[in-house]
Design a protein around this motif. Structure first.
Motif, short mmCIF file in Angstrom:
data_model
loop_
_atom_site.label_atom_id
_atom_site.label_comp_id
_atom_site.label_asym_id
_atom_site.label_seq_id
_atom_site.Cartn_x
_atom_site.Cartn_y
_atom_site.Cartn_z
N MET A 1 -4.80 -24.32 -53.09
CA MET A 1 -5.24 -25.36 -52.16
C MET A 1 -6.65 -25.03 -51.65
O MET A 1 -6.92 -23.90 -51.24
CB MET A 1 -4.27 -25.45 -50.98
N HIS A 2 -7.54 -26.02 -51.68
CA HIS A 2 -8.90 -25.83 -51.19
C HIS A 2 -9.16 -26.83 -50.06
O HIS A 2 -8.90 -28.02 -50.19
CB HIS A 2 -9.92 -26.05 -52.31
N MET A 3 -9.71 -26.31 -48.96
CA MET A 3 -10.08 -27.15 -47.83
C MET A 3 -11.57 -26.96 -47.55
O MET A 3 -12.06 -25.82 -47.48
CB MET A 3 -9.27 -26.78 -46.59
N ALA A 4 -12.29 -28.06 -47.40
CA ALA A 4 -13.72 -28.00 -47.10
C ALA A 4 -13.94 -28.38 -45.64
O ALA A 4 -13.47 -29.42 -45.19
CB ALA A 4 -14.49 -28.96 -48.00
N ASP A 5 -14.64 -27.51 -44.90
CA ASP A 5 -14.98 -27.79 -43.51
C ASP A 5 -16.28 -28.61 -43.50
O ASP A 5 -17.34 -28.10 -43.86
CB ASP A 5 -15.17 -26.49 -42.74
#
Length: 262
Positions: A1-5
């Motif tokens: 899972m990748h989350m971009a701020d």
């Protein structure tokens, strides 16, 4: 899972394929998340570097406060592409994803070298129509609008299949605030003028049974872009990548090949 701020909120995204592969970005419809593209992923060339993501208010992404514009949605994917080094990409957008594609191409041609406008238009519906749908969903949830949405989205034949129930439930998992926020962005968007100024390779895809963006509406948008191509998938509705993934993937692969991608 990748989350971009992205500065106060986070977007969920997925990158697949070799680091030196041809960059391709997929943007899905209102009321779906990046899994909408799952049926076609195994059918695409192995050499692609693919970016898929959940729009704000959808899937695993955050739901920022305030009113959203199409400019906000375009800026989201612009930041996401910059963050992941996606330049000179082929952008595949379906429905609201196709509107995002048009807005991004008009703003950042360095990011988009070609685009696929699937089941979309430069302007979809009217402010009054969207206001009515937003009110319905705000008052009764997505369930209150489900029958009408599914009739516009899927052919009668597909609605009789076992798979249909899963995609119906998939849509119902969308947060109400995410749906209404993005629906509001669509209602305020008219890209006819800016899209008519675009000059890049473009493929349009429509479904013959699409009740949301009928083939003639898709054609009208493609006619704004000189040299664009058009393909009609017969028997499919608003989400032909789900109803007929084999033909959808073949059409994409042919277009990719015309852009030098094997």
């Amino acid at each position: 899972m990748h989350m971009a701020d992205l500065g106060g909120y986070r977007l969920h995204y997925k990158v697949e394929g070799p680091k030196d592969g041809t960059p391709v970005v997929f943007a899905n419809s209102l009321g779906t998340d990046l899994r909408m593209w799952d049926p076609i992923m195994p059918l695409l060339p192995q050499g692609l570097r693919i970016l898929r993501y959940d729009k704000r208010g959808h899937g695993l992404s955050d739901t920022p406060d305030g009113r959203w514009s199409m400019g906000n949605l375009v800026h989201d994917v612009e930041q996401l592409m910059d963050l992941n080094g996606f330049k000179d990409a082929i952008f595949v957008g379906l429905s609201i994803g196709g509107m995002i594609a048009q807005g991004l191409a008009a703003k950042r041609l360095d990011l988009v070298r070609a685009m696929v406008l699937s089941n979309t238009a430069a302007k979809i519906g009217t402010r009054e129509m969207w206001a009515d749908r937003i009110k319905t969903v705000e008052e009764g949830g997505l369930e209150a609008a489900l029958d009408g949405t599914m009739q516009r989205w899927f052919s009668a034949k597909f609605r009789d299949t076992i798979e249909y129930t899963g995609w119906q439930n998939f849509h119902l998992r969308t947060p109400v605030r995410g749906w209404t926020g993005c629906a509001g962005a669509i209602s305020g968007t008219d890209f006819i003028s800016s899209t008519s100024g675009l000059r890049l390779p473009t493929l349009g895809i429509a479904g013959s049974e699409d009740g949301s963006t009928p083939p003639d509406l898709v054609r009208e948008t493609l006619d704004l872009i000189p040299g664009s191509q058009f393909h009609l998938i017969r028997g499919a509705g608003h989400l032909p990548c789900i109803e007929n993934p084999e033909e959808y993937a073949r059409v994409l692969c042919d277009f990719f090949a015309s852009q030098g991608v094997s």
